[in-house]
Design a protein around this motif. Structure first.
Motif, PDB file in Angstrom:
ATOM      1  N   ARG A   1      43.400 -47.242 -18.175  1.00 18.60           N
ATOM      2  CA  ARG A   1      43.581 -48.659 -17.869  1.00 18.60           C
ATOM      3  C   ARG A   1      43.257 -49.452 -19.124  1.00 18.60           C
ATOM      4  NH1 ARG A   1      40.098 -50.972 -14.737  1.00 18.60           N
ATOM      5  NH2 ARG A   1      41.367 -52.517 -13.701  1.00 18.60           N
ATOM      6  N   THR A   2      44.082 -50.435 -19.443  1.00 19.52           N
ATOM      7  CA  THR A   2      43.897 -51.199 -20.668  1.00 19.52           C
ATOM      8  C   THR A   2      42.817 -52.253 -20.480  1.00 19.52           C
ATOM      9  OG1 THR A   2      46.213 -50.855 -21.257  1.00 19.52           O
ATOM     10  CG2 THR A   2      45.048 -52.638 -22.384  1.00 19.52           C
ATOM     11  N   VAL A   3      41.744 -52.137 -21.257  1.00 21.81           N
ATOM     12  CA  VAL A   3      40.660 -53.117 -21.203  1.00 21.81           C
ATOM     13  C   VAL A   3      40.311 -53.650 -22.590  1.00 21.81           C
ATOM     14  CG1 VAL A   3      39.648 -52.171 -19.097  1.00 21.81           C
ATOM     15  CG2 VAL A   3      38.924 -51.280 -21.318  1.00 21.81           C
ATOM     16  N   ASP A   4      40.887 -53.054 -23.656  1.00 25.56           N
ATOM     17  CA  ASP A   4      40.622 -53.508 -25.017  1.00 25.56           C
ATOM     18  C   ASP A   4      41.733 -52.991 -25.926  1.00 25.56           C
ATOM     19  OD1 ASP A   4      40.080 -50.789 -25.363  1.00 25.56           O
ATOM     20  OD2 ASP A   4      37.907 -51.067 -25.329  1.00 25.56           O
TER      21      ASP A   4
ATOM     22  N   ASP B   1      62.999 -62.802 -24.417  1.00 23.54           N
ATOM     23  CA  ASP B   1      62.803 -61.354 -24.423  1.00 23.54           C
ATOM     24  C   ASP B   1      61.329 -60.996 -24.315  1.00 23.54           C
ATOM     25  OD1 ASP B   1      65.500 -61.130 -24.658  1.00 23.54           O
ATOM     26  OD2 ASP B   1      65.514 -60.411 -26.729  1.00 23.54           O
ATOM     27  N   PHE B   2      60.476 -61.806 -24.926  1.00 17.08           N
ATOM     28  CA  PHE B   2      59.038 -61.562 -24.791  1.00 17.08           C
ATOM     29  C   PHE B   2      58.620 -61.681 -23.328  1.00 17.08           C
ATOM     30  CE2 PHE B   2      54.679 -63.116 -24.510  1.00 17.08           C
ATOM     31  CZ  PHE B   2      53.998 -62.153 -25.237  1.00 17.08           C
ATOM     32  N   GLN B   3      59.079 -62.716 -22.653  1.00 19.64           N
ATOM     33  CA  GLN B   3      58.734 -62.894 -21.242  1.00 19.64           C
ATOM     34  C   GLN B   3      59.304 -61.761 -20.391  1.00 19.64           C
ATOM     35  OE1 GLN B   3      56.569 -64.974 -20.311  1.00 19.64           O
ATOM     36  NE2 GLN B   3      56.489 -66.356 -22.071  1.00 19.64           N
ATOM     37  N   THR B   4      60.473 -61.235 -20.779  1.00 17.63           N
ATOM     38  CA  THR B   4      61.049 -60.104 -20.053  1.00 17.63           C
ATOM     39  C   THR B   4      60.176 -58.862 -20.189  1.00 17.63           C
ATOM     40  OG1 THR B   4      63.289 -60.972 -20.378  1.00 17.63           O
ATOM     41  CG2 THR B   4      63.087 -58.637 -19.814  1.00 17.63           C
ATOM     42  N   VAL B   5      59.688 -58.617 -21.392  1.00 15.97           N
ATOM     43  CA  VAL B   5      58.779 -57.479 -21.596  1.00 15.97           C
ATOM     44  C   VAL B   5      57.534 -57.641 -20.734  1.00 15.97           C
ATOM     45  CG1 VAL B   5      57.331 -56.256 -23.261  1.00 15.97           C
ATOM     46  CG2 VAL B   5      59.620 -56.992 -23.926  1.00 15.97           C
ATOM     47  N   CYS B   6      56.996 -58.848 -20.703  1.00 13.06           N
ATOM     48  CA  CYS B   6      55.801 -59.092 -19.879  1.00 13.06           C
ATOM     49  C   CYS B   6      56.095 -58.856 -18.397  1.00 13.06           C
ATOM     50  CB  CYS B   6      55.302 -60.523 -20.093  1.00 13.06           C
ATOM     51  SG  CYS B   6      54.683 -60.854 -21.747  1.00 13.06           S
ATOM     52  N   TYR B   7      57.308 -59.228 -17.950  1.00 15.64           N
ATOM     53  CA  TYR B   7      57.703 -59.001 -16.565  1.00 15.64           C
ATOM     54  C   TYR B   7      57.814 -57.500 -16.273  1.00 15.64           C
ATOM     55  CZ  TYR B   7      60.862 -58.509 -12.582  1.00 15.64           C
ATOM     56  OH  TYR B   7      61.424 -58.117 -11.401  1.00 15.64           O
ATOM     57  N   LEU B   8      58.404 -56.750 -17.192  1.00 14.72           N
ATOM     58  CA  LEU B   8      58.587 -55.313 -16.976  1.00 14.72           C
ATOM     59  C   LEU B   8      57.260 -54.563 -16.984  1.00 14.72           C
ATOM     60  CD1 LEU B   8      61.708 -54.717 -19.259  1.00 14.72           C
ATOM     61  CD2 LEU B   8      61.662 -54.741 -16.754  1.00 14.72           C
ATOM     62  N   ASP B   9      56.308 -55.024 -17.810  1.00  9.90           N
ATOM     63  CA  ASP B   9      55.020 -54.346 -17.891  1.00  9.90           C
ATOM     64  C   ASP B   9      54.292 -54.480 -16.551  1.00  9.90           C
ATOM     65  OD1 ASP B   9      52.892 -52.963 -19.012  1.00  9.90           O
ATOM     66  OD2 ASP B   9      51.967 -54.769 -19.820  1.00  9.90           O
ATOM     67  N   GLY B  10      53.690 -53.419 -16.099  1.00  6.79           N
ATOM     68  CA  GLY B  10      52.996 -53.407 -14.813  1.00  6.79           C
ATOM     69  C   GLY B  10      53.069 -52.023 -14.206  1.00  6.79           C
TER      70      GLY B  10
ATOM     71  N   ASP C   1      44.933 -62.652 -17.815  1.00  9.57           N
ATOM     72  CA  ASP C   1      43.777 -61.999 -17.203  1.00  9.57           C
ATOM     73  C   ASP C   1      44.294 -60.719 -16.549  1.00  9.57           C
ATOM     74  OD1 ASP C   1      42.305 -64.176 -17.971  1.00  9.57           O
ATOM     75  OD2 ASP C   1      42.183 -65.072 -15.974  1.00  9.57           O
ATOM     76  N   VAL C   2      43.763 -59.560 -16.932  1.00  8.13           N
ATOM     77  CA  VAL C   2      44.296 -58.290 -16.446  1.00  8.13           C
ATOM     78  C   VAL C   2      43.195 -57.242 -16.415  1.00  8.13           C
ATOM     79  CG1 VAL C   2      45.029 -57.564 -18.760  1.00  8.13           C
ATOM     80  CG2 VAL C   2      46.167 -56.598 -16.761  1.00  8.13           C
ATOM     81  N   ASN C   3      43.222 -56.409 -15.384  1.00  5.10           N
ATOM     82  CA  ASN C   3      42.290 -55.281 -15.260  1.00  5.10           C
ATOM     83  C   ASN C   3      40.824 -55.707 -15.384  1.00  5.10           C
ATOM     84  OD1 ASN C   3      44.519 -53.593 -15.016  1.00  5.10           O
ATOM     85  ND2 ASN C   3      44.529 -53.045 -17.181  1.00  5.10           N
ATOM     86  N   GLY C   4      40.518 -56.899 -14.879  1.00  7.64           N
ATOM     87  CA  GLY C   4      39.146 -57.381 -14.932  1.00  7.64           C
ATOM     88  C   GLY C   4      38.755 -57.982 -16.257  1.00  7.64           C
ATOM     89  N   VAL C   5      39.695 -58.069 -17.199  1.00 12.47           N
ATOM     90  CA  VAL C   5      39.421 -58.644 -18.513  1.00 12.47           C
ATOM     91  C   VAL C   5      40.043 -60.031 -18.591  1.00 12.47           C
ATOM     92  CG1 VAL C   5      39.745 -58.377 -21.008  1.00 12.47           C
ATOM     93  CG2 VAL C   5      39.422 -56.357 -19.563  1.00 12.47           C
TER      94      VAL C   5
ATOM     95  N   ALA D   1      49.772 -53.612 -21.223  1.00 11.84           N
ATOM     96  CA  ALA D   1      48.491 -53.310 -20.582  1.00 11.84           C
ATOM     97  C   ALA D   1      48.728 -52.453 -19.342  1.00 11.84           C
ATOM     98  CB  ALA D   1      47.772 -54.604 -20.190  1.00 11.84           C
ATOM     99  N   SER D   2      48.268 -51.226 -19.394  1.00 17.85           N
ATOM    100  CA  SER D   2      48.444 -50.326 -18.256  1.00 17.85           C
ATOM    101  C   SER D   2      47.425 -50.628 -17.162  1.00 17.85           C
ATOM    102  CB  SER D   2      48.279 -48.870 -18.702  1.00 17.85           C
ATOM    103  OG  SER D   2      48.167 -48.026 -17.578  1.00 17.85           O
ATOM    104  N   PRO D   3      47.883 -50.738 -15.886  1.00 14.15           N
ATOM    105  CA  PRO D   3      46.947 -50.885 -14.771  1.00 14.15           C
ATOM    106  C   PRO D   3      46.532 -49.538 -14.191  1.00 14.15           C
ATOM    107  CG  PRO D   3      49.166 -51.199 -13.986  1.00 14.15           C
ATOM    108  CD  PRO D   3      49.284 -50.887 -15.452  1.00 14.15           C
ATOM    109  N   LEU D   4      47.101 -48.449 -14.740  1.00 13.86           N
ATOM    110  CA  LEU D   4      46.916 -47.117 -14.154  1.00 13.86           C
ATOM    111  C   LEU D   4      46.171 -46.187 -15.097  1.00 13.86           C
ATOM    112  CD1 LEU D   4      50.546 -46.656 -12.776  1.00 13.86           C
ATOM    113  CD2 LEU D   4      48.525 -47.322 -11.459  1.00 13.86           C
ATOM    114  N   GLU D   5      45.614 -45.116 -14.506  1.00 11.18           N
ATOM    115  CA  GLU D   5      44.976 -44.057 -15.282  1.00 11.18           C
ATOM    116  C   GLU D   5      45.487 -42.711 -14.801  1.00 11.18           C
ATOM    117  OE1 GLU D   5      40.768 -44.175 -15.411  1.00 11.18           O
ATOM    118  OE2 GLU D   5      40.717 -45.907 -16.730  1.00 11.18           O
TER     119      GLU D   5
END
Length: 421
Positions: A376-379, A400-409, A226-230, A339-343
């Motif tokens: 911001r990533t919504v789709d 490595d997949f979980q590491t990428v998810c950790y780095l994303d943000g 669940d991210v950015n309201g999606v 998924a970017s949280p920024l604009e």
């Protein structure tokens, strides 16, 4: 000069463009057929024909387009590339007498509520659904259903317009938002369907068919956040080997879906949720899987929809010889969809080096490059980066997949904020 046999790819955009190179290597030309005069906005960067021998623009007359194809080329197959090309591909194959799925069930292969009704009529278990006629009807249906519902356009792709709704009021709001909206293909939505929210893990099953016999080329498990309201944003896929106990039931159900929907030829992309009551279809596209999945399928299994599609049309005997044999499973792969949280204007991706040093790293696709505007990533359309991973060891890929998810943000993006933000 003798013309080579040709394959017509209807709306050969995105991942389908890879077919042109593969068919060329097999001694065939590819002809791109546009199902619409105007190319959808998200494909307009693909105006260059590249390896396509020709580009035919369909203007509503199937017989005229079929005649142009026959007059200018030696077609041996018609294949749907992108989602919006499915019905025209069916019609052109039928009009030219080439192998195809026919037009009797074309609408079921393209329209989500008809798809589920057709499967139910064939005796397959499906999600409960409602073809929405008005807000009051939807509100009453969701009230009786209880729990969550999913509201979406009956004809769309790329997660366009899909809303997960916790209450009847949310469902009605989604319906009002969707019903008159213009979709990703530049067309006004034709209708809205509401379906029960299926609880369980979602999988992708990709297939290729010839003469009503089906081969599973690759299978993937969706990872969601669940991210950015999606809610339930797909942030990655991880390959699923045939040795996994879930693979067999998924394969059996997928092949039954193909039969119910009359998919006897060509590629298909199925999304299936394995619920406590068994597999249930989310939706199926009678065309190739999107993104760069074919590349990572080869790294994991030794094959993909691309090469098996070419084989099915150019060497059907070889295709059918091992159609029932599970694919090779000596590798493992994953794709992470960031998924970017920024604009704002993107300055850089400060942590790309950390990703590139991962043991299973195979490459990445930057949809937004420094200097461009980041949303911001919504789709799917606002997804900035895709990272591909592959390794002989499943645990390495998972880590490595979980590491990428950790780095994303927030720290992954160096952004100059919009003024006033």
């Amino acid at each position: 000069m003798t013309r080579r046999p040709a394959v017509a790819v209807v709306d050969g955009f995105g991942s389908a463009a890879r077919l042109a190179k593969a068919f060329d290597a097999a001694g065939h030309d590819c002809v791109r057929v546009q199902s619409t005069v105007d190319i959808p906005a998200h494909y307009r960067s693909e105006l260059d024909l590249g390896l396509y021998a020709d580009n035919l623009v369909h203007t509503s007359d199937v017989e005229a387009t079929a005649a142009a194809l026959l007059a200018g080329h030696r077609p041996v197959a018609v294949i749907a590339g992108a989602e919006q090309g499915v019905e025209l591909a069916d019609a052109l194959a039928e009009a030219t007498g080439l192998p195809g799925n026919g037009t009797a069930l074309s609408r079921a292969r393209r329209t989500k509520d008809v798809q589920i009704r057709t499967m139910a009529a064939a005796g397959l278990p499906t999600a409960r659904q409602l073809t929405v006629e008005d807000a009051a009807q939807l509100e009453a249906w969701h009230t009786r259903l209880g729990g969550r519902a999913v509201v979406k356009p009956v004809r769309s792709a790329r997660n366009d317009g899909v809303s997960v709704c916790d209450s009847p009021a949310e469902s009605v709001a989604a319906y009002e938002r969707i019903r008159d909206a213009v979709n990703d293909f530049g067309l006004r939505n034709e209708g809205v369907v509401a379906q029960e929210y299926l609880t369980g893990t979602e999988f992708v099953v990709n297939t290729v068919s010839r003469d009503g016999r089906h081969r599973v080329t690759d299978t993937w498990r969706y990872q969601k956040i669940d991210v950015n309201g999606v809610r339930d944003r797909i942030n990655g896929v991880l390959s699923l080997p045939p040795s996994d106990p879930r693979w067999g039931p998924l394969r059996d159900y997928a092949l039954a879906v193909l039969d119910a929907l009359g998919i006897a030829h060509g590629p298909a992309h199925l999304e299936i949720i394995l619920t406590p009551d068994g597999p249930r279809l989310v939706e199926v596209g009678a065309r190739l899987c999107g993104a760069d999945v074919a590349r990572y399928a080869v790294l994991a299994t030794g094959e993909s929809q691309i090469d098996r599609t070419v084989q099915a049309y150019t060497d059907p005997e070889a295709f059918l010889a091992d159609v029932d044999t599970p694919y090779r499973a000596d590798g493992h792969a994953a794709m992470a969809f960031l998924a970017s949280p920024l604009e704002g204007r993107l300055r850089s991706y400060p942590l790309l080096g950390e990703v590139e040093r991962l043991a299973s790293y195979q490459g990445m696709a930057l949809r937004v490059t420094p200097g461009q505007r980041l949303c911001r990533t919504v789709d799917d359309g606002t997804e900035p980066v895709t990272v591909g991973l592959a390794h002989a060891d499943a645990a390495t890929v998972e880590k490595d997949f979980q590491t990428v998810c950790y780095l994303d943000g927030y720290g992954f993006y160096d952004v100059e904020p919009d003024q006033g933000a």
